[in-house]
Design a protein around this motif. Structure first.
Motif, PDB file in Angstrom:
ATOM      1  N   PHE A  14     -35.819   4.037  -4.718  1.00 61.10           N
ATOM      2  CA  PHE A  14     -35.683   5.357  -4.937  1.00 61.10           C
ATOM      3  C   PHE A  14     -34.283   5.436  -5.694  1.00 61.10           C
ATOM      4  CE2 PHE A  14     -34.037   9.758  -4.976  1.00 61.10           C
ATOM      5  CZ  PHE A  14     -35.299  10.490  -5.428  1.00 61.10           C
ATOM      6  N   PHE A  15     -33.261   4.767  -5.154  1.00 59.00           N
ATOM      7  CA  PHE A  15     -31.766   4.734  -5.449  1.00 59.00           C
ATOM      8  C   PHE A  15     -31.828   3.902  -7.037  1.00 59.00           C
ATOM      9  CE2 PHE A  15     -30.198   5.850  -1.181  1.00 59.00           C
ATOM     10  CZ  PHE A  15     -29.742   6.824  -1.592  1.00 59.00           C
ATOM     11  N   LYS A  16     -32.601   2.799  -6.891  1.00 62.24           N
ATOM     12  CA  LYS A  16     -32.690   2.157  -8.122  1.00 62.24           C
ATOM     13  C   LYS A  16     -33.163   3.086  -9.421  1.00 62.24           C
ATOM     14  CE  LYS A  16     -34.043  -2.535 -10.341  1.00 62.24           C
ATOM     15  NZ  LYS A  16     -34.290  -1.681 -11.409  1.00 62.24           N
ATOM     16  N   GLN A  17     -34.000   4.011  -8.886  1.00 65.90           N
ATOM     17  CA  GLN A  17     -34.685   4.750 -10.046  1.00 65.90           C
ATOM     18  C   GLN A  17     -33.501   5.667 -10.520  1.00 65.90           C
ATOM     19  OE1 GLN A  17     -37.771   7.037  -8.612  1.00 65.90           O
ATOM     20  NE2 GLN A  17     -38.372   7.942 -10.615  1.00 65.90           N
ATOM     21  N   LEU A  71     -22.892  16.198  -1.487  1.00 61.73           N
ATOM     22  CA  LEU A  71     -23.545  15.359  -2.832  1.00 61.73           C
ATOM     23  C   LEU A  71     -24.188  16.572  -3.936  1.00 61.73           C
ATOM     24  CD1 LEU A  71     -25.884  12.922  -0.669  1.00 61.73           C
ATOM     25  CD2 LEU A  71     -23.703  12.713  -2.084  1.00 61.73           C
ATOM     26  N   LYS A  72     -24.403  17.726  -3.534  1.00 62.32           N
ATOM     27  CA  LYS A  72     -25.297  18.710  -4.120  1.00 62.32           C
ATOM     28  C   LYS A  72     -24.408  18.997  -5.818  1.00 62.32           C
ATOM     29  CE  LYS A  72     -27.517  20.891  -0.524  1.00 62.32           C
ATOM     30  NZ  LYS A  72     -27.714  22.207   0.323  1.00 62.32           N
ATOM     31  N   ASN A  73     -23.285  18.901  -5.821  1.00 66.01           N
ATOM     32  CA  ASN A  73     -22.945  19.080  -7.235  1.00 66.01           C
ATOM     33  C   ASN A  73     -22.350  17.870  -7.967  1.00 66.01           C
ATOM     34  OD1 ASN A  73     -22.811  22.129  -6.965  1.00 66.01           O
ATOM     35  ND2 ASN A  73     -21.347  21.870  -5.697  1.00 66.01           N
ATOM     36  N   LYS A  74     -23.048  16.741  -7.511  1.00 67.17           N
ATOM     37  CA  LYS A  74     -22.632  15.464  -8.394  1.00 67.17           C
ATOM     38  C   LYS A  74     -23.107  15.334  -9.600  1.00 67.17           C
ATOM     39  CE  LYS A  74     -21.826  12.150  -4.638  1.00 67.17           C
ATOM     40  NZ  LYS A  74     -20.579  11.847  -4.809  1.00 67.17           N
ATOM     41  N   THR A  75     -22.470  14.880 -10.633  1.00 64.57           N
ATOM     42  CA  THR A  75     -22.791  14.603 -11.979  1.00 64.57           C
ATOM     43  C   THR A  75     -23.607  13.183 -11.844  1.00 64.57           C
ATOM     44  OG1 THR A  75     -20.874  13.010 -12.330  1.00 64.57           O
ATOM     45  CG2 THR A  75     -20.736  15.339 -12.858  1.00 64.57           C
ATOM     46  N   ARG A  80     -25.030   7.763 -10.038  1.00 65.79           N
ATOM     47  CA  ARG A  80     -25.407   6.438 -10.106  1.00 65.79           C
ATOM     48  C   ARG A  80     -24.631   5.606  -9.354  1.00 65.79           C
ATOM     49  NH1 ARG A  80     -25.865   8.654 -15.752  1.00 65.79           N
ATOM     50  NH2 ARG A  80     -28.150   8.635 -16.099  1.00 65.79           N
ATOM     51  N   GLU A  81     -23.131   6.029  -9.183  1.00 69.41           N
ATOM     52  CA  GLU A  81     -22.226   5.476  -8.340  1.00 69.41           C
ATOM     53  C   GLU A  81     -22.555   5.536  -7.095  1.00 69.41           C
ATOM     54  OE1 GLU A  81     -17.492   5.915  -7.138  1.00 69.41           O
ATOM     55  OE2 GLU A  81     -18.228   6.381  -9.219  1.00 69.41           O
TER      56      GLU A  81
END
Length: 97
Positions: A14-17, A71-75, A80-81
């Motif tokens: 999932f994180f790779k996606q 985490l909710k407002n991450k770009t 990706r980071e």
């Protein structure tokens, strides 16, 4: 042959996606799906805890909720980071087994 699904592998994929998603909006949407799934998991865990177990894990559950809220407002680049870091942690955990 063991055909069971390894949770770490599912999470890693999932994180790779998230990392591989070229469309920034879709990347953020995947991140939001992750948050929603984890919030559901926390709610289910909380429902299944009673008495002493609830007291024992209450702070951990709240800490996880706080983490998800952060985490909710991450770009897309932040997602990706974050996803990359999580994948590294999963790989490190696997190598320690």
């Amino acid at each position: 042959m063991n055909t069971s699904v390894n949770t770490d592998d599912v999470i890693f994929d999932f994180f790779k996606q998230i990392c591989d998603e070229k469309n920034d909006q879709k990347c953020v949407e995947l991140g939001k799906e992750w948050i929603k799934a984890m919030e559901t998991n926390l709610s289910e865990m909380e429902k299944n805890l009673n008495g002493a177990d609830y007291i024992k894990y209450k702070d951990d559950i709240q800490s996880n909720r706080n983490h998800l809220n952060n985490l909710k407002n991450k770009t897309s680049s932040e997602w990706r980071e974050y996803a990359t870091q999580c994948m590294i942690e999963i790989m490190n955990h696997k190598s320690q087994k």
